[in-house]
Design an enzyme around this catalytic site. Structure first.
Site, PDB file in Angstrom:
ATOM      1  CE1 TYR A 191      43.572  34.911  37.322  1.00 12.41           C
ATOM      2  CE2 TYR A 191      42.970  36.981  36.259  1.00 12.41           C
ATOM      3  CZ  TYR A 191      43.605  36.297  37.277  1.00 12.41           C
ATOM      4  OH  TYR A 191      44.256  36.984  38.267  1.00 12.41           O
ATOM      5  CE1 TYR A 239      47.527  35.636  38.364  1.00 14.38           C
ATOM      6  CE2 TYR A 239      47.654  34.087  40.183  1.00 14.38           C
ATOM      7  CZ  TYR A 239      46.955  35.036  39.472  1.00 14.38           C
ATOM      8  OH  TYR A 239      45.685  35.389  39.871  1.00 14.38           O
ATOM      9  CE  LYS A 244      38.116  32.390  38.246  1.00 13.24           C
ATOM     10  NZ  LYS A 244      37.829  33.629  37.555  1.00 13.24           N
ATOM     11  CG  HIS A 292      44.876  44.703  35.447  1.00 18.11           C
ATOM     12  ND1 HIS A 292      45.814  44.167  36.309  1.00 18.11           N
ATOM     13  CD2 HIS A 292      44.870  46.026  35.687  1.00 18.11           C
ATOM     14  CE1 HIS A 292      46.352  45.131  37.022  1.00 18.11           C
ATOM     15  NE2 HIS A 292      45.791  46.267  36.683  1.00 18.11           N
ATOM     16  N   PRO A 328      43.318  30.572  46.731  1.00 19.02           N
ATOM     17  CG  PRO A 328      44.674  31.985  47.970  1.00 19.02           C
ATOM     18  CD  PRO A 328      44.076  30.625  47.989  1.00 19.02           C
TER      19      PRO A 328
HETATM   20  P1  FAD Z   1      33.096  36.177  54.094  1.00 16.09           P
HETATM   21  O1  FAD Z   1      33.753  37.283  53.377  1.00 16.09           O
HETATM   22  O2  FAD Z   1      33.910  35.316  54.981  1.00 16.09           O
HETATM   23  O3  FAD Z   1      31.903  36.816  54.921  1.00 16.09           O
HETATM   24  C1  FAD Z   1      31.230  36.123  55.927  1.00 16.09           C
HETATM   25  C2  FAD Z   1      30.785  37.108  56.976  1.00 16.09           C
HETATM   26  O4  FAD Z   1      30.061  36.422  57.977  1.00 16.09           O
HETATM   27  C3  FAD Z   1      31.957  37.787  57.660  1.00 16.09           C
HETATM   28  O5  FAD Z   1      31.790  39.171  57.664  1.00 16.09           O
HETATM   29  C4  FAD Z   1      31.949  37.183  59.056  1.00 16.09           C
HETATM   30  O6  FAD Z   1      32.438  38.083  60.029  1.00 16.09           O
HETATM   31  C5  FAD Z   1      30.479  36.876  59.231  1.00 16.09           C
HETATM   32  N1  FAD Z   1      30.214  35.819  60.218  1.00 16.09           N
HETATM   33  C6  FAD Z   1      30.948  34.721  60.507  1.00 16.09           C
HETATM   34  N2  FAD Z   1      30.379  34.024  61.481  1.00 16.09           N
HETATM   35  C7  FAD Z   1      29.253  34.679  61.831  1.00 16.09           C
HETATM   36  C8  FAD Z   1      28.253  34.459  62.787  1.00 16.09           C
HETATM   37  N3  FAD Z   1      28.318  33.415  63.614  1.00 16.09           N
HETATM   38  N4  FAD Z   1      27.232  35.321  62.860  1.00 16.09           N
HETATM   39  C9  FAD Z   1      27.163  36.397  62.050  1.00 16.09           C
HETATM   40  N5  FAD Z   1      28.097  36.665  61.122  1.00 16.09           N
HETATM   41  C10 FAD Z   1      29.129  35.819  61.013  1.00 16.09           C
HETATM   42  N6  FAD Z   1      39.972  35.220  47.719  1.00 16.09           N
HETATM   43  C11 FAD Z   1      40.596  35.643  46.638  1.00 16.09           C
HETATM   44  O7  FAD Z   1      40.037  35.510  45.537  1.00 16.09           O
HETATM   45  N7  FAD Z   1      41.835  36.242  46.740  1.00 16.09           N
HETATM   46  C12 FAD Z   1      42.456  36.415  47.955  1.00 16.09           C
HETATM   47  O8  FAD Z   1      43.537  36.952  48.035  1.00 16.09           O
HETATM   48  C13 FAD Z   1      41.816  35.968  49.111  1.00 16.09           C
HETATM   49  N8  FAD Z   1      42.392  36.100  50.327  1.00 16.09           N
HETATM   50  C14 FAD Z   1      41.734  35.643  51.432  1.00 16.09           C
HETATM   51  C15 FAD Z   1      42.324  35.764  52.706  1.00 16.09           C
HETATM   52  C16 FAD Z   1      41.685  35.253  53.829  1.00 16.09           C
HETATM   53  C17 FAD Z   1      42.336  35.391  55.200  1.00 16.09           C
HETATM   54  C18 FAD Z   1      40.402  34.640  53.697  1.00 16.09           C
HETATM   55  C19 FAD Z   1      39.697  34.084  54.919  1.00 16.09           C
HETATM   56  C20 FAD Z   1      39.829  34.559  52.437  1.00 16.09           C
HETATM   57  C21 FAD Z   1      40.478  35.030  51.297  1.00 16.09           C
HETATM   58  N9  FAD Z   1      39.901  34.947  50.014  1.00 16.09           N
HETATM   59  C22 FAD Z   1      40.549  35.365  48.932  1.00 16.09           C
HETATM   60  C23 FAD Z   1      38.599  34.402  49.795  1.00 16.09           C
HETATM   61  C24 FAD Z   1      37.545  35.497  49.685  1.00 16.09           C
HETATM   62  O9  FAD Z   1      37.897  36.574  50.493  1.00 16.09           O
HETATM   63  C25 FAD Z   1      36.232  34.863  50.084  1.00 16.09           C
HETATM   64  O10 FAD Z   1      35.922  33.855  49.133  1.00 16.09           O
HETATM   65  C26 FAD Z   1      35.075  35.854  50.198  1.00 16.09           C
HETATM   66  O11 FAD Z   1      35.282  36.677  51.303  1.00 16.09           O
HETATM   67  C27 FAD Z   1      33.744  35.102  50.336  1.00 16.09           C
HETATM   68  O12 FAD Z   1      32.732  35.967  50.715  1.00 16.09           O
HETATM   69  P2  FAD Z   1      31.601  35.513  51.718  1.00 16.09           P
HETATM   70  O13 FAD Z   1      30.693  36.679  51.858  1.00 16.09           O
HETATM   71  O14 FAD Z   1      31.065  34.211  51.284  1.00 16.09           O
HETATM   72  O15 FAD Z   1      32.347  35.187  53.087  1.00 16.09           O
HETATM   73  C1  PHB Z   2      44.968  39.846  45.251  1.00 14.17           C
HETATM   74  O1  PHB Z   2      45.156  40.909  44.630  1.00 14.17           O
HETATM   75  O2  PHB Z   2      44.804  39.825  46.470  1.00 14.17           O
HETATM   76  C2  PHB Z   2      44.952  38.564  44.511  1.00 14.17           C
HETATM   77  C3  PHB Z   2      45.090  38.588  43.138  1.00 14.17           C
HETATM   78  C4  PHB Z   2      45.076  37.384  42.435  1.00 14.17           C
HETATM   79  C5  PHB Z   2      44.936  36.201  43.124  1.00 14.17           C
HETATM   80  C6  PHB Z   2      44.783  36.193  44.497  1.00 14.17           C
HETATM   81  C7  PHB Z   2      44.802  37.380  45.193  1.00 14.17           C
HETATM   82  O3  PHB Z   2      44.941  35.027  42.431  1.00 14.17           O
END
Ligand code: FAD
Ligand code: PHB
Length: 392
Positions: A387, A203, A299, A74, A295
């Site tokens: 962005y 948005y 980022k 995009h 979100p």
């Molecule tokens: P995570 O993806 O959380 O990975 C951490 C991993 O560690 C998971 O697989 C978990 O199961 C594992 N874990 C946890 N505890 C333990 C343990 N005790 N022992 C072993 N493993 C463990 N960001 C956006 O930009 N747009 C969005 O729309 C968006 N939606 C989101 C919706 C939700 C419900 C959540 C929670 C987050 C969202 N985010 C979004 C944020 C984005 O998904 C996260 O920033 C991203 O997943 C970060 O990656 P990570 O690997 O640091 O953490």
């Molecule tokens: C998404 O596609 O899930 C999404 C896109 C933009 C955002 C947050 C989530 O700012």
């Protein structure tokens, strides 16, 4: 069972899996420990927007093949308010950069397959994960897997276990400073099996609250609505969700949102959070384990990838040259960028949502902000460079 490795990685989300991949390319051994099942991790619908730097890294390191085929590039986004849409031309404003729509769960699938193909250890469904010894020279991870006790002894632990993980809470109280802001609203998100109603993300700032139109593929639309923190999903039958979205995206000229079967729904709380420093002894925190952004700026996933890129380079320097300089600088290097991304995510959130305690002054100021953003090249360029992603 006893294992010895160089880096013990807790969490197989984007941060943990990408770190394992980057370390493997550097010839550094690691063990990845995840408490959920492979299916759960791969099916969890979360982020969808990849910054240019994240895309470039995946391609450069050999995990971008499916992303190149299926990712949707995009070059702009739309900001909609007062019944009108305004395109921000990301591509023109950033010297040719763009974002790519590719689900976080697809990134996780690609990285999991790469890890499994490498034959290196990755444990799913681990129980009672416990980290210790990182304040001295003996970092250790204990867990149970298939009913058996396991122990991993390592040089370093990477806490990639997300916001609710065990690594950050294992650090002595008082060693971390927490900076936090919660927002007085949440997002109700749905995934619908219907073609997106727009080629680009929208948005929308509306009287009734924020709305976001995104997508996952030419057949899947991802939509979000600002809702209350304690929103009851059972009060939202499909028709109510579609009607509310239609209202918030309405334009003066008329605009119709395509409707289809809703496959997933959930409520996401909104929080800004930073734990400083991102290191304690031989434990390094990365991704959501160290920081959370609301979100609105898309980022979270990208920040997690940026952290582990910095960490993998610092570990490579340690193992190849015996120098701890980059490891010692890990936290400050990451935090400098983390805070800029915090600022951007907070700013996007403040500009686009309705706040329950806002005054008439606040609302006027918000509209002025949107008008400035969509009429000034300088303002639009500032949004665009953040962005598509700040340099790592
Ligand atoms: P995570 O993806 O959380 O990975 C951490 C991993 O560690 C998971 O697989 C978990 O199961 C594992 N874990 C946890 N505890 C333990 C343990 N005790 N022992 C072993 N493993 C463990 N960001 C956006 O930009 N747009 C969005 O729309 C968006 N939606 C989101 C919706 C939700 C419900 C959540 C929670 C987050 C969202 N985010 C979004 C944020 C984005 O998904 C996260 O920033 C991203 O997943 C970060 O990656 P990570 O690997 O640091 O953490
Ligand atoms: C998404 O596609 O899930 C999404 C896109 C933009 C955002 C947050 C989530 O700012």
């Amino acid at each position: 069972m006893k294992l010895q490795t160089q880096v013990g990685i807790v969490g197989a989300g984007p941060a943990g899996l990408m770190l394992a991949h980057l370390l493997n390319l550097e010839g550094i051994e690691s063990v990845v420990i995840e408490n959920r099942s492979r299916d759960y991790v791969q099916e969890r619908v979360r982020a969808g927007v990849l910054e240019q730097g994240t895309v470039d890294l995946m391609i450069r390191t050999g995990v971008g093949e499916r992303l190149l085929r299926q990712g949707l590039v995009h070059k702009g986004i739309e900001i909609r308010f007062n019944g009108e849409g305004h395109r921000i031309d990301l591509h023109a404003l950033t010297g040719g950069r763009a974002i790519t729509i590719y689900g976080q769960n697809e990134v996780v699938k690609d990285l999991t397959e790469t890890r499994i193909a490498s034959g290196k250890p990755l444990f799913f469904e681990c129980e009672d994960v416990h980290v210790s010894g990182f304040d001295a020279e003996a970092p250790r991870i204990d867990f149970r897997h298939s009913g058996e006790g396991h122990q991993v002894r390592c040089d370093f632990i990477a806490g990639c276990d997300g916001f609710h993980g065990v690594c950050r809470p294992s650090i002595a109280t008082g060693a971390l400073t927490i900076y936090e802001r919660t927002y007085p609203f949440a997002w109700l998100g749905v995934l619908a099996r219907v073609a997106p109603s727009s080629d680009e993300l929208i948005y929308a700032n509306h009287e009734r609250g924020f709305a976001l139109h995104s997508m996952r593929s030419p057949q899947l639309t991802r939509l979000y609505l600002q809702c209350t923190v304690d929103e009851d999903l059972s009060a939202w039958p499909d028709d109510r969700i579609w009607d509310e979205l239609q209202r918030r995206f309405e334009t003066r000229r008329g605009w119709t949102l395509r409707r289809g079967p809703i496959e997933q729904r959930g409520v996401t709380p909104m929080r800004s959070f930073v734990a400083e420093p991102m290191q304690f002894g031989r434990l390094f925190l990365a991704g959501d384990a160290a920081h959370i952004v609301p979100p609105t700026g898309a980022k979270g996933l990208n920040l997690a990838i940026a952290d582990v890129l910095v960490l993998s380079k610092a570990l490579a320097e340690f193992y190849s040259h015996g120098s701890s300089d980059a490891l010692n600088g890990y936290s400050s290097t990451c935090l400098a960028r983390v805070w800029k991304v915090q600022r951007f995510s907070w700013w996007m959130t403040s500009m686009l949502h309705r706040f329950p305690d806002e005054t008439a002054f606040d609302r006027r100021r918000q509209t002025a902000e949107l008008e400035y953003l969509t009429s000034s090249r300088a303002a639009a360029q500032s949004l665009a460079e953040n962005y598509v992603g700040l340099p790592i």
